[in-house]
Design an enzyme around this catalytic site. Structure first.
Site, PDB file in Angstrom:
ATOM      1  N   ASP A 102      28.692  19.976  28.001  1.00 26.67           N
ATOM      2  CA  ASP A 102      28.271  20.655  26.773  1.00 26.67           C
ATOM      3  C   ASP A 102      27.310  19.789  25.961  1.00 26.67           C
ATOM      4  OD1 ASP A 102      30.207  22.414  27.583  1.00 26.67           O
ATOM      5  OD2 ASP A 102      31.469  22.209  25.804  1.00 26.67           O
ATOM      6  N   ASP A 103      26.503  20.449  25.153  1.00 28.12           N
ATOM      7  CA  ASP A 103      25.730  19.859  24.038  1.00 28.12           C
ATOM      8  C   ASP A 103      24.352  19.312  24.393  1.00 28.12           C
ATOM      9  OD1 ASP A 103      28.044  20.485  22.727  1.00 28.12           O
ATOM     10  OD2 ASP A 103      28.501  18.468  22.032  1.00 28.12           O
ATOM     11  N   HIS A 132      25.436  27.784  24.250  1.00 23.86           N
ATOM     12  CA  HIS A 132      26.382  27.032  23.401  1.00 23.86           C
ATOM     13  C   HIS A 132      25.934  27.100  21.932  1.00 23.86           C
ATOM     14  CE1 HIS A 132      29.751  24.301  23.137  1.00 23.86           C
ATOM     15  NE2 HIS A 132      29.048  23.260  22.751  1.00 23.86           N
ATOM     16  N   HIS A 188      24.983  24.608  17.272  1.00 24.86           N
ATOM     17  CA  HIS A 188      26.339  24.085  17.479  1.00 24.86           C
ATOM     18  C   HIS A 188      27.239  24.417  16.287  1.00 24.86           C
ATOM     19  CE1 HIS A 188      29.382  21.062  18.903  1.00 24.86           C
ATOM     20  NE2 HIS A 188      28.958  21.564  20.036  1.00 24.86           N
ATOM     21  N   HIS A 204      30.741  16.070  28.173  1.00 29.35           N
ATOM     22  CA  HIS A 204      29.573  16.284  27.301  1.00 29.35           C
ATOM     23  C   HIS A 204      28.424  15.396  27.756  1.00 29.35           C
ATOM     24  CE1 HIS A 204      32.903  17.721  24.854  1.00 29.35           C
ATOM     25  NE2 HIS A 204      32.032  18.420  24.155  1.00 29.35           N
TER      26      HIS A 204
HETATM   27 ZN   LIG Z   1      29.684  21.444  21.940  1.00 26.94          ZN
END
Ligand SMILES: [Zn+2]
Length: 217
Positions: free
Chosen positions: A35-36, A86, A90, A185
């Site tokens: 993620d991210d 996503h 955020h 992540h």
């Molecule tokens: Zn995230």
């Protein structure tokens, strides 16, 4: 310390049966997710390690980061991994109006569609809520729009500064099982723990006969 468990309990999964927590299977398959990103240097490092182990994964990208790092985003695509949405900034679902939340998702979706238009038959229906925070209404709306809401079976806690690299590794090694969806992540914040744990997770489970697949969507 945090109260969120490393492995999502069955009762939580049953409370939200419309969300995807794992992919039930008798085969030795694991689903790594990141993620991210895209994040300079960290995402490319992650791609290299995955390639070394012939592992496929799923990257839940932040819209704003795709705009800032389109070349890294293309590297993810070129390596044959799956892309997920996503949100653009955020955002936390519980603190965001549903209308604004849906706009965050659709803005990112447009960026993904434009950036992947050269990929034949590409479909992008996967969404992961930042922080795992999403209201029932937001979730229901996104499902009606055709998204699959991807949660997780295992959290590595790679982002958590208070846990050691070794604990991050053990969180995954001890708890992952057939069909687990595992959260890492590709972010600066998580890099200390993630860059320690990921190569060892790949080695450990490869030796045990597991393969790493991307989610389909
Ligand atoms: Zn995230």
């Amino acid at each position: 310390m945090t109260l969120i468990p490393t492995k999502t309990p069955l009762v939580a999964k049953k409370m939200f049966p419309n969300y995807i927590w794992d992919i039930p299977t008798n085969e030795k398959i694991l689903y790594l997710t990141f993620d991210d990103g895209p994040t300079p240097s960290i995402t490319n490092w992650t791609l290299d390690i995955l390639k070394k182990h012939e592992a496929k994964a799923t990257f839940f990208c932040i819209g704003n980061n795709i705009e800032k790092h389109p070349d890294i985003f293309q590297n993810i695509l070129n390596d044959g991994h799956t892309i997920g949405n996503h949100t653009y900034n955020h955002v936390k679902g519980w603190k965001t109006k549903t209308e604004d939340y849906l706009e965050e998702v659709s803005k990112t979706q447009k960026i993904i569609e434009i950036a992947t238009r050269h990929v034949p038959l590409a479909t992008h229906t996967l969404f992961r809520p930042p922080y795992g925070q999403i209201s029932r209404k937001q979730g229901q709306n996104l499902i009606e729009l055709g998204y699959k809401i991807i949660m997780w079976d295992i959290l590595s806690f790679d982002w958590e500064a208070s846990i050691s690299e070794e604990n991050c590794l053990q969180n995954v090694i001890k708890k992952a099982t057939n069909g687990s969806i595992i959260v890492f992540h590709d972010s600066v914040k998580a890099s200390k723990n993630m860059q320690y744990a990921l190569p060892k997770v790949l080695e450990h489970f490869s030796k045990e006969g597991f393969i790493f697949k991307s989610l389909k969507g």
